[in-house]
Structure formats: C-alpha cells, structure tokens
Design an enzyme around this catalytic site. Structure first.
Site, mmCIF file in Angstrom:
data_model
loop_
_atom_site.group_PDB
_atom_site.id
_atom_site.type_symbol
_atom_site.label_atom_id
_atom_site.label_comp_id
_atom_site.label_asym_id
_atom_site.label_seq_id
_atom_site.Cartn_x
_atom_site.Cartn_y
_atom_site.Cartn_z
ATOM 1 N N GLY A 218 2.678 28.566 39.013
ATOM 2 C CA GLY A 218 1.741 29.063 38.019
ATOM 3 C C GLY A 218 2.480 29.566 36.793
ATOM 4 N N GLY A 221 3.301 35.347 34.600
ATOM 5 C CA GLY A 221 2.328 36.428 34.525
ATOM 6 C C GLY A 221 1.025 36.164 35.242
ATOM 7 N N LYS A 224 2.311 35.649 40.625
ATOM 8 C CA LYS A 224 3.000 35.036 41.769
ATOM 9 C C LYS A 224 3.756 36.091 42.571
ATOM 10 C CE LYS A 224 5.190 32.266 38.974
ATOM 11 N NZ LYS A 224 4.499 32.585 37.714
ATOM 12 N N HIS A 439 -13.564 19.914 22.228
ATOM 13 C CA HIS A 439 -12.723 18.847 22.763
ATOM 14 C C HIS A 439 -13.041 18.572 24.241
ATOM 15 C CE1 HIS A 439 -8.843 16.560 22.924
ATOM 16 N NE2 HIS A 439 -8.955 16.881 24.211
ATOM 17 N N GLU A 440 -13.044 19.626 25.033
ATOM 18 C CA GLU A 440 -13.274 19.436 26.467
ATOM 19 C C GLU A 440 -14.710 18.984 26.741
ATOM 20 O OE1 GLU A 440 -10.936 19.221 28.609
ATOM 21 O OE2 GLU A 440 -9.489 19.856 27.097
ATOM 22 N N HIS A 443 -14.850 15.194 26.382
ATOM 23 C CA HIS A 443 -14.418 14.481 27.593
ATOM 24 C C HIS A 443 -15.533 14.497 28.634
ATOM 25 C CE1 HIS A 443 -10.218 13.874 26.641
ATOM 26 N NE2 HIS A 443 -9.946 15.159 26.508
ATOM 27 N N ASP A 515 -3.673 13.018 24.991
ATOM 28 C CA ASP A 515 -4.721 12.036 25.253
ATOM 29 C C ASP A 515 -4.338 10.692 24.656
ATOM 30 O OD1 ASP A 515 -6.147 14.010 26.444
ATOM 31 O OD2 ASP A 515 -7.503 14.360 24.755
#
Ligand code: ADP
Ligand code: MG
Ligand code: ZN
Length: 630
Positions: A218, A221, A224, A439-440, A443, A515
């Site tokens: 990950g 911060g 983990k 943007h997302e 998609h 992309d």
C-alpha cells in the site's frame, strides 16, 4: 544471565572514569616526587670541583654517575647566569680518585643512597606506573573493539547483543484492530491469523497449514505498520520488528546474522510475529547490478528466504512484511511458502477518512460545529498518516490560540497546511477532484453501455498505485482468447475517460497518458499480431519480440518494408480514432446519466455496482454478474 550482563555493563560504564582518575593521581604523584623544590642546574664537573675546593658545597648525593648537591649559598649556576643553590653534575667515566679526599677535607655532607623514595622499589614502581596504565588502557580499547567487530575475542553474548541492537527486542503492542479505521478488506484478511496465533494447536491438530508470509502492500501512510502491530496486539503475541533500510549501512554479514537472531528469538517466543518493514529496500530484484556492491542486501535477503524456507510448518511464527513498491520486489520473495499471501491497503475513501478522523480526534475536545464528514470531504487522497497529521495540526493550532476546544476553522487551516506543505502526499487538489470524477465517470459510462465490455464492479477517484482513480472491471469468465468485438469495445472503454474530459471540460489533461499508452499497445497488437485490420490481414508485423527468458519485449531488426510500417501505423490510428468516436457517441447519448454519475463520484469517491446502477439505470444487457461483494 541478566545480572552478569548488568555487571559488565556497569563495569564498562565506570571504566573510563576510573582510568581518568588514576591518570590524574599519577600525574600528581610524579610531579610531587620528581619536581625539585628549588631550581637546579647541571654544571660541568670542573666547575663542581672548583666550587668544592673553595668550600662552597654543603652536601652531595651520588646516584650512579650523577652527583647532585646543595651549595652553602646561592651562586650563578645556570648557563645564563641564573642564581641557584642546587646543582647536578656528571662524574667522569674514568672516575676521579681525588673526589673522596676532597669531600672529606671540605667536610661535605655525603649521601650515597639518596632519599628512600627516589631510588627504592617504590621509585621503580612509580616509573613503571604510566606504562602499566597505558597497557591497561590499550587492552580495554582492544577488547571493546574486538567485541564490537564480531567478538572472536569477546564473549558470544557480546556479539549477540551487538547484532540484536537495532532490532527491537520483543515488543507487546497495545494497539488493536479498533485503532485501525477503515481498511475492512485488509483487516478481514488478517483476522484469521489472530485465531491461529492465539491457539496454534487447534490448527496443527487438524493438519492445517497457516501461511507464514504475508505481504502488506500500500501507499505510504496507509497503515501497514499499524496493521502489523495491531495484529500482534489483537492476538497478544510478541512483535519482533526490523526495518529493511537498517541493513544498508552495516558491514557485510551483519544483516544476515541479525535476521538469524531475530528469527531465532521469534521461534523461541512462539507464537509470535516477525515484521520486516520496508521490504523493498532489501528485497529488490537481485542481480540488476546497477551501482554494484549489493552484497549486504543480497545476503540479508537470502537469509530471510532461508529462514522462511526453514519453517517446518509447526512454528507458530507469522512473518509480515510491508512495502509500497511491490513492483520492484524480487520474484523469489513471492514464491509459494514465502510471501504468498498479499494484503492490499488502499488510500481511504471519504467514509473511511471519517472513521480515521474519529480515531485520531478521540481524545480531543471538539467544538460544537466541528463536522468530521465535511473535513473528510475536503481531504480526498489523504492517507491515514496525512489525516492523523491533519488532526494533530488542528489541535496544535487551537492550543497556540489558547482555546480550550479544537474548532472547525482549525481543521480547515490544518488541511491547507497538510495539502500545501507535504510534497509526497497523494492528496488531490480541489479542481483536480472534479476532473478525476469526469474522467472515471467516462470510463464507467462507456463500459456500462457497450455490449461486449467487461461488467463493472467498482469505480473510484481515490488514487491506487500509480494511476489516479480507477475503473475496475471484472472479466465475466476467464478468457483465453479474446474476440475482436471484445477488444474493440475494450479500446472504447480505455479511451472513455479522455473522451468525457474532452466533451464536458473542453480541455484535455495529462491524466490520460496511461490510457493512451494502453490503447496504443492494444491496438498495435490487434493490427500487427492478430490480423484484425482489413488493410493488412493476417501478417505478423511485430516490431519487437518477447524474450523467452527475460520475459521482456526487446527490439528486433525489422523484417518488413517501410511501406508495411506505414500501413500499420495508419491502421492503428484508424482503430483508435474509431474507438474515440464511439466513446464520444455513448457519452453524448447519456448526458443526464453521466452528470448523475459524476456528482455521485465527487460525493462518495468510491461507487460499488449497486450505486453505479442507481445512477445509470439497469445495464442494457442481461449479464450474469459476480456478486458485488467488493
Ligand atoms: P505505513 O506503514 O503504511 O507507511 P503507518 O502504519 O506507519 O503507515 O501509518 C502512520 C500513522 O498513520 C499510523 O501510526 C496511524 O496513526 C495513522 N494511520 C494510518 N492509517 C490509519 C488507519 N487506517 N486508521 C487509523 N490511523 C491510521
Ligand atoms: Mg510503515
Ligand atoms: Zn483513465
């Protein structure tokens, strides 16, 4: 054991002081005994004889071939006429038979043995004392050094102590899963380990093998280290930790020895947890040889692997490792029996950020108007550590203003500070937030309405790994060959994000770089490898080939004409342009659905399948969907 160690420790602490005191005393003594109470000058023998003949010599003391004495009154004895009463002189080597009669005739007081302190056994001892101390001092330094260097001369415990020093000895963390907010997936994955650590016999009885190596992956911060410690705290087992970056500065061989010691201690105290933080700093792919001199790292890494391979399956020791660069890890680390269980920690979305804020403001007196949800909404992309930092900054600001409560304005000020101040944070600037959502959503919308695309199960604008945002599609079934229709739709989905930006914002951003790269690679493969272009047909026109051993594409000399290359380029362009046009068409066809999706994304940051469905209506196809548990 503990006691003797304590004594050596004390002895070592005091030794330098004792030594200094002794040296001071010695200097004092030497001064006392050797410094003449009055000045004395060495004079030629002839001058002495002259003085003696004149009856001026009071007493004489013979010591070997040196005679020293006192005059009845002061004389100019020094080389520059200095006045003194004491003198010394060297007797001639051949002797002087007239000396004794002279002494007798002048009634000079004669001492042959001198003062007892000067030439007795004490004097000899005193003259030897500095050497004795010097010797002792060297011996002491030498011992310390040899111990520190691996102790072929020091005891084995000394060596052990040195090797273990930076690895904290067993620790019993107080934190539990309650201190880890959000990260539900990660917590679920490690929860079963708690049972095992608490009662390993239950698992062994049934012959169950528990994974020994768990890799926590990950961004920095994301918690983990916190999760690893919480696992130990939850299970109530000792926690042995070591950080990969500690090994870089030590001498060759020490890292491996430290690892061995750490694992030995963990096994002795089983059930227990070994935590290797920053695994990537030692676990990088071996043999890349850039810069050279990775011996230490490699040895340490090999030792970790050897220790993990050495588990007989009965030790209740779980090895956790953390990294934020899983991509650079040596594949040997990820093999079965090693770190084969992977737990991903994501950056928190809005809901999780609220939960983290709650954890870190637990002990703070908050003003009435403090709205944790609004703070969370205003800090997209913040990691758990960033949020902790934000809460702390807010409290500091309030304290500085001498308030008794932390107010909303403190949080706002603190957020700006964290947002602007930290370079490494992945925090998203407000204007970027909207663009990411557009943007997302692009998609997502395109994937939703295209007949052959993979179904969607999650979309988020929280950065994951290198990519900002992400639309996750789940293949309906394992695919071994890819149909042309599927690939063409896939191109459209890949370009959907960029097309939405183009359509709604009228400007483009660099965010679509990945992309475009992906779309180009895919369409080139379709044209040059899979013969999916009318213009070219089934000809292999690859520019590069996958190397069978390196698993990488390497450049090859071209086997086809300039003309063919041009045709390939043209066909690729056509494919991509077609895909973009289709993406734009879908976007223009569903403007309201897209707007709903964008605002829902901006609001919640992560949308699961049901929420997507709420915005876009039922999917136009009847697809068997995986249960949207994720
Ligand atoms: P990492 O090891 O992934 O870099 P850390 O575990 O060191 O991150 O996190 C740093 C600090 O941030 C933690 O000590 C904790 O206070 C805070 N933190 C991070 N993630 C969370 C979380 N999910 N819940 C509560 N606090 C968190
Ligand atoms: Mg950490
Ligand atoms: Zn994209």
């Amino acid at each position: 054991m503990k006691n003797t160690n304590g004594n050596t420790e004390q002895y070592r602490q005091w030794a330098p002081y004792v030594l200094i005191a002794a040296l001071l005393l010695l200097t004092y003594l030497t001064f006392q005994y050797s410094a003449p109470p009055e000045p004395s000058y060495e004079i030629p023998y002839s001058q002495f004889k002259d003085l003696a003949n004149k009856g001026r010599v009071e007493s004489l003391q013979l010591q070997g071939d040196v005679a020293s004495g006192t005059l009845k009154s002061t004389e100019a004895l020094g080389p520059h006429g200095e006045i003194a009463q004491r003198f010394s002189t060297r007797l001639p080597a051949f002797g002087d038979e007239s000396l004794l009669p002279l002494i007798e005739s002048q009634a000079i007081e004669l001492k042959v043995s001198g003062e007892a302190g000067k030439s007795g056994p004490l004097a000899i001892l005193l003259s030897l004392l500095p050497w004795l101390f010097l010797l002792l001092f060297f011996f002491w330094v030498f011992q310390r050094t040899s111990r520190a260097l691996g102790g072929r001369l020091g005891g084995p415990e000394e060596l052990k102590k040195f090797l273990e020093a930076p690895a904290q000895n067993a620790e019993q963390p107080e934190v539990t899963f309650a201190d880890v907010a959000g990260q539900e997936n990660a917590k679920r994955e490690v929860t079963e380990l708690v049972e095992f650590l608490k009662q390993p016999e239950n698992f062994h009885k049934l012959g169950a093998e528990i994974p020994h190596g768990v890799l926590l992956m990950g961004a920095p911060g994301t918690g983990k280290t916190l999760l690893a410690r919480a696992l130990a705290g939850e299970a109530g087992v000792p926690f042995f930790s070591i950080s990969g970056s500690q090994f870089i500065e030590v001498f060759v061989g020490v890292g491996a020895a430290r690892v061995r010691n750490l694992f030995d201690a963990a096994k002795k105290n089983a059930p227990s947890i070994v935590f290797v933080d920053e695994l990537d700093s030692i676990g990088r792919t071996r043999g890349t040889g850039l810069g050279g001199g990775h011996d230490e790292r490699e040895q340490t890494l090999n030792q970790i692997l050897a220790e993990m391979d050495g588990f007989s399956g009965h030790e209740a020791v779980i090895v956790l490792a953390a990294t934020n660069r899983p991509d650079v890890l040596d594949p040997a680390l990820l093999r079965p029996g090693r770190f084969d269980r992977h737990v991903v920690l994501d950056l928190p979305d809005r809901k999780d950020r609220v939960a983290i804020l709650k954890v870190h403001t637990r002990k703070m007196p908050l003003g009435e108007r403090v709205d944790l949800d609004r703070i969370a909404a205003g800090s997209p992309g913040f990691s758990g550590a960033d949020i902790k930092n934000l809460a702390n900054e807010a409290a500091i600001l309030a304290a500085r203003k001498k308030r008794s409560e932390v107010l909303m304005q403190d949080f706002e000020e603190a957020r700006d500070k964290v947002l602007l101040g930290t370079v490494r944070t992945l925090a998203i600037q407000p204007e970027e937030h909207h663009r990411l959502a557009v943007h997302e959503a692009g998609h997502t919308l395109v994937a939703w309405f295209l007949p052959n695309a993979d179904p969607l199960y999650k979309v988020t604008i929280i950065p994951r790994g290198r990519a900002l945002g992400g639309t996750q599609q789940l293949p309906e079934e394992e695919r071994h060959t890819l149909s042309e229709e599927y690939l063409r739709d896939r191109l459209v989905v890949i370009l959907g994000g960029r097309s939405a930006e183009k359509e709604l914002l009228k400007t483009l951003s660099s965010g679509a770089e990945d992309d475009i790269h992906q779309a180009t690679t895919l369409s080139r493969a379709m044209v040059a490898r899979w013969g999916m272009s009318e213009e070219i047909g089934p000809v292999d026109l690859r520019e590069s080939e996958e190397h069978p051993f390196l698993g990488r594409e390497i450049a090859q000399p071209r086997h086809y004409s300039e003309h063919s290359a041009e045709v390939v380029d043209h066909a690729v362009q056509t494919l991509l342009q077609e895909a973009e046009e289709r993406a734009l068409a879908v976007i223009r066809e569903h403007p309201d659905a897209l707007t709903r999706l964008i605002s829902a994304l901006e609001e919640q940051e992560t949308l699961h399948r049901e929420q997507i469905e709420q915005c876009l209506g039922a999917a136009p196809r009847n697809r068997t969907l995986p249960s949207a548990s994720n």
